[in-house]
Write a protein that holds these residues in place. Sequence first.
Motif, PDB file in Angstrom:
ATOM      1  N   LEU A 119       0.930  14.755   7.213  1.00 56.93           N
ATOM      2  CA  LEU A 119       2.358  14.539   6.627  1.00 56.93           C
ATOM      3  C   LEU A 119       1.143  13.055   6.058  1.00 56.93           C
ATOM      4  O   LEU A 119       0.553  12.121   6.521  1.00 56.93           O
ATOM      5  N   LYS A 120       1.716  12.750   4.887  1.00 58.28           N
ATOM      6  CA  LYS A 120       1.172  11.487   3.888  1.00 58.28           C
ATOM      7  C   LYS A 120       1.886  11.071   2.542  1.00 58.28           C
ATOM      8  O   LYS A 120       2.316  11.683   1.994  1.00 58.28           O
ATOM      9  N   ASN A 121       2.735  10.176   2.967  1.00 62.17           N
ATOM     10  CA  ASN A 121       3.474   9.349   2.494  1.00 62.17           C
ATOM     11  C   ASN A 121       2.664   8.292   1.419  1.00 62.17           C
ATOM     12  O   ASN A 121       2.293   7.388   2.104  1.00 62.17           O
ATOM     13  N   SER A 122       2.254   8.426  -0.134  1.00 64.12           N
ATOM     14  CA  SER A 122       1.755   7.545  -0.527  1.00 64.12           C
ATOM     15  C   SER A 122       2.823   6.790  -2.269  1.00 64.12           C
ATOM     16  O   SER A 122       3.009   7.897  -2.835  1.00 64.12           O
ATOM     17  N   GLU A 123       2.576   6.315  -2.885  1.00 66.09           N
ATOM     18  CA  GLU A 123       2.469   4.839  -3.961  1.00 66.09           C
ATOM     19  C   GLU A 123       2.208   4.131  -4.305  1.00 66.09           C
ATOM     20  O   GLU A 123       1.663   3.588  -3.664  1.00 66.09           O
ATOM     21  N   TRP A 124       2.629   4.047  -5.563  1.00 66.21           N
ATOM     22  CA  TRP A 124       1.795   2.481  -6.157  1.00 66.21           C
ATOM     23  C   TRP A 124       3.055   2.017  -6.885  1.00 66.21           C
ATOM     24  O   TRP A 124       3.325   2.915  -7.513  1.00 66.21           O
ATOM     25  N   TRP A 125       2.692   0.542  -7.262  1.00 71.63           N
ATOM     26  CA  TRP A 125       3.548  -0.122  -8.036  1.00 71.63           C
ATOM     27  C   TRP A 125       3.133  -1.196  -8.655  1.00 71.63           C
ATOM     28  O   TRP A 125       2.123  -1.612  -8.330  1.00 71.63           O
ATOM     29  N   THR A 126       4.008  -1.573  -9.808  1.00 69.85           N
ATOM     30  CA  THR A 126       3.410  -2.437 -10.401  1.00 69.85           C
ATOM     31  C   THR A 126       4.495  -3.776 -10.240  1.00 69.85           C
ATOM     32  O   THR A 126       5.898  -3.808 -10.809  1.00 69.85           O
ATOM     33  N   TYR A 127       3.972  -4.699  -9.780  1.00 74.08           N
ATOM     34  CA  TYR A 127       4.834  -6.052  -9.638  1.00 74.08           C
ATOM     35  C   TYR A 127       3.305  -7.843 -10.172  1.00 74.08           C
ATOM     36  O   TYR A 127       2.447  -8.118 -10.099  1.00 74.08           O
ATOM     37  N   ASP A 128       4.506  -8.299 -10.882  1.00 71.68           N
ATOM     38  CA  ASP A 128       3.933  -9.687 -11.804  1.00 71.68           C
ATOM     39  C   ASP A 128       2.638  -8.924 -12.421  1.00 71.68           C
ATOM     40  O   ASP A 128       1.770  -9.971 -12.521  1.00 71.68           O
ATOM     41  N   GLY A 129       2.569  -7.947 -13.131  1.00 69.99           N
ATOM     42  CA  GLY A 129       1.517  -7.372 -13.889  1.00 69.99           C
ATOM     43  C   GLY A 129       0.133  -7.204 -13.039  1.00 69.99           C
ATOM     44  O   GLY A 129      -1.033  -7.127 -13.808  1.00 69.99           O
ATOM     45  N   ALA A 130       0.426  -6.851 -11.858  1.00 61.48           N
ATOM     46  CA  ALA A 130      -0.877  -6.371 -10.750  1.00 61.48           C
ATOM     47  C   ALA A 130      -0.195  -5.520 -10.136  1.00 61.48           C
ATOM     48  O   ALA A 130       1.072  -4.983  -9.681  1.00 61.48           O
ATOM     49  N   ASP A 131      -1.687  -4.235  -9.975  1.00 64.43           N
ATOM     50  CA  ASP A 131      -0.702  -2.891  -9.345  1.00 64.43           C
ATOM     51  C   ASP A 131      -1.415  -2.851  -7.901  1.00 64.43           C
ATOM     52  O   ASP A 131      -2.490  -3.121  -6.839  1.00 64.43           O
ATOM     53  N   TYR A 132      -0.288  -2.322  -7.302  1.00 62.02           N
ATOM     54  CA  TYR A 132      -0.436  -1.930  -5.374  1.00 62.02           C
ATOM     55  C   TYR A 132      -0.352  -0.552  -5.396  1.00 62.02           C
ATOM     56  O   TYR A 132       0.278   0.338  -5.729  1.00 62.02           O
ATOM     57  N   THR A 133      -0.699  -0.818  -4.350  1.00 54.03           N
ATOM     58  CA  THR A 133      -0.805   0.860  -3.403  1.00 54.03           C
ATOM     59  C   THR A 133      -1.007   1.363  -2.135  1.00 54.03           C
ATOM     60  O   THR A 133      -1.276   0.016  -1.414  1.00 54.03           O
ATOM     61  N   ALA A 134       0.085   1.520  -1.754  1.00 50.50           N
ATOM     62  CA  ALA A 134       0.535   1.920   0.307  1.00 50.50           C
ATOM     63  C   ALA A 134       0.496   3.223   0.881  1.00 50.50           C
ATOM     64  O   ALA A 134       0.049   4.123  -0.160  1.00 50.50           O
ATOM     65  N   SER A 135       0.022   3.723   1.592  1.00 49.38           N
ATOM     66  CA  SER A 135      -0.136   4.769   1.888  1.00 49.38           C
ATOM     67  C   SER A 135       0.349   4.211   3.661  1.00 49.38           C
ATOM     68  O   SER A 135      -0.386   3.698   4.533  1.00 49.38           O
ATOM     69  N   ILE A 136       1.133   5.976   3.992  1.00 52.92           N
ATOM     70  CA  ILE A 136       1.701   6.211   5.445  1.00 52.92           C
ATOM     71  C   ILE A 136       1.019   7.735   5.571  1.00 52.92           C
ATOM     72  O   ILE A 136       1.680   8.486   6.270  1.00 52.92           O
ATOM     73  N   PRO A 137      -0.268   7.889   6.396  1.00 51.00           N
ATOM     74  CA  PRO A 137      -0.661   9.140   6.974  1.00 51.00           C
ATOM     75  C   PRO A 137      -0.337   9.481   8.148  1.00 51.00           C
ATOM     76  O   PRO A 137      -0.018   8.515   9.429  1.00 51.00           O
ATOM     77  N   GLU A 138      -0.185  10.186   8.927  1.00 55.02           N
ATOM     78  CA  GLU A 138       0.992  10.428  10.149  1.00 55.02           C
ATOM     79  C   GLU A 138      -0.369  12.355  10.443  1.00 55.02           C
ATOM     80  O   GLU A 138      -0.069  13.373   9.415  1.00 55.02           O
ATOM     81  N   LYS A 139      -0.812  12.173  11.636  1.00 53.66           N
ATOM     82  CA  LYS A 139      -0.658  13.976  11.908  1.00 53.66           C
ATOM     83  C   LYS A 139      -0.031  13.834  13.562  1.00 53.66           C
ATOM     84  O   LYS A 139      -0.511  12.986  14.365  1.00 53.66           O
ATOM     85  N   THR A 140       0.459  14.861  14.040  1.00 55.29           N
ATOM     86  CA  THR A 140       1.004  15.482  14.664  1.00 55.29           C
ATOM     87  C   THR A 140       0.506  16.377  16.020  1.00 55.29           C
ATOM     88  O   THR A 140       0.113  17.218  14.608  1.00 55.29           O
ATOM     89  N   ARG A 141       0.504  17.168  16.989  1.00 59.43           N
ATOM     90  CA  ARG A 141       0.126  17.782  18.027  1.00 59.43           C
ATOM     91  C   ARG A 141       0.861  18.192  18.396  1.00 59.43           C
ATOM     92  O   ARG A 141       1.457  16.948  19.319  1.00 59.43           O
ATOM     93  N   GLN A 142       1.347  19.685  19.593  1.00 62.67           N
ATOM     94  CA  GLN A 142       2.202  19.670  20.051  1.00 62.67           C
ATOM     95  C   GLN A 142       1.668  21.649  20.544  1.00 62.67           C
ATOM     96  O   GLN A 142       1.839  22.036  19.632  1.00 62.67           O
ATOM     97  N   LEU A 143       1.920  21.180  21.619  1.00 63.29           N
ATOM     98  CA  LEU A 143       1.555  21.905  22.473  1.00 63.29           C
ATOM     99  C   LEU A 143       2.126  22.590  23.424  1.00 63.29           C
ATOM    100  O   LEU A 143       2.656  21.695  23.950  1.00 63.29           O
ATOM    101  N   THR A 144       2.853  24.053  23.318  1.00 60.72           N
ATOM    102  CA  THR A 144       4.076  24.478  24.429  1.00 60.72           C
ATOM    103  C   THR A 144       3.676  25.905  25.138  1.00 60.72           C
ATOM    104  O   THR A 144       3.287  26.395  24.655  1.00 60.72           O
TER     105      THR A 144
END
Length: 315
Positions: free
Chosen positions: A255-280
């Motif tokens: 899973l990966k959530n990513s975003e970018w936004w502009t604040y006070d004339g500057a561009d910002y990026t952020a990312s939240i990657p996640e990997k899960t595994r399940q075995l039963t």
Amino acid sequence: MDSLSKLTSIILGISCTFTPPTVAQEDLFDASLEDLLATEVVGVSKTKQLISEAPANVAVITAEDIARYGYRNIAEAISRLPGIAITRDNTYSYGGVRGMTSDNANYNSRFLLMINGHRINDGLYDQALIGDESIIDIHTIERIEFIKGPGAIMYGGNALYGVINILTRSGRQVDGTELRVAAATNDGFSVSQISGGESETGLQWTAQISHTEVAKHDQSNDYGHYSGRGRHTKAMGQLIGDNFSVTMMMAEHQLKNSEWWTYDGADYTASIPEKTRQLTLGGEYSWSLGNKTALVALGNINRFYDDYSIYEYGV
């Protein structure tokens, strides 16, 4: 900063069950009132009994219902039931009942998820994964039983909102190979294959594998852009004999959530990657003690792995 968590739980149990005579299940939409009352359920008392005799409020969703309405996961299937509300945070699905909701604060821990009698809530967050992130592919399901209301006496603290008991399709029910392919306009697609059969000795086998890639959410406005994407791979193998069954399920979710936004004339990026595994890995063995009585031993090994990265900022 990355954090890595692993947990393995082993559950063993022995129970003595009383099994009433079986009644064939018909298509619920075409069945009469008498046929509906003769529908069998398992999850209420951990043994087969008629739904009319079960001491609980039980709703049943069959494989025919899943095919008819095109449900893609457990959350979509149970959302049709009265009193059930499903919400999403663009990554996970959460269920609520009777005005009480689940969210990322309790991780769906107020539902108990069971597959073929084995507890599937992971041992790390105690969560019931019911969306695309679930361990089971929707096409392997023969029946979903939802037992409404608290069930702590029978199942423990997870069963506050209810118990979701899933029964998978046997090799006799599959009897061949099925292949499904689906695509969406949001750059998503899904491929699912399931095979099953029965040997001359009566041993039933089932094998399933699926892969889904979906753009869960994509939104832009005057200030920036947000997207949440997921990749899900699942596999299952099952053997059923006269007095035993063995089921193994594996799943990996990226899973990966990513975003970018502009604040006070500057561009910002952020990312939240996640990997899960399940075995039963779950097994069941039964000894017949008479015409309607059996001693049943259950074993379950559940391993959960979560690799979660907190916000990674960039300018």
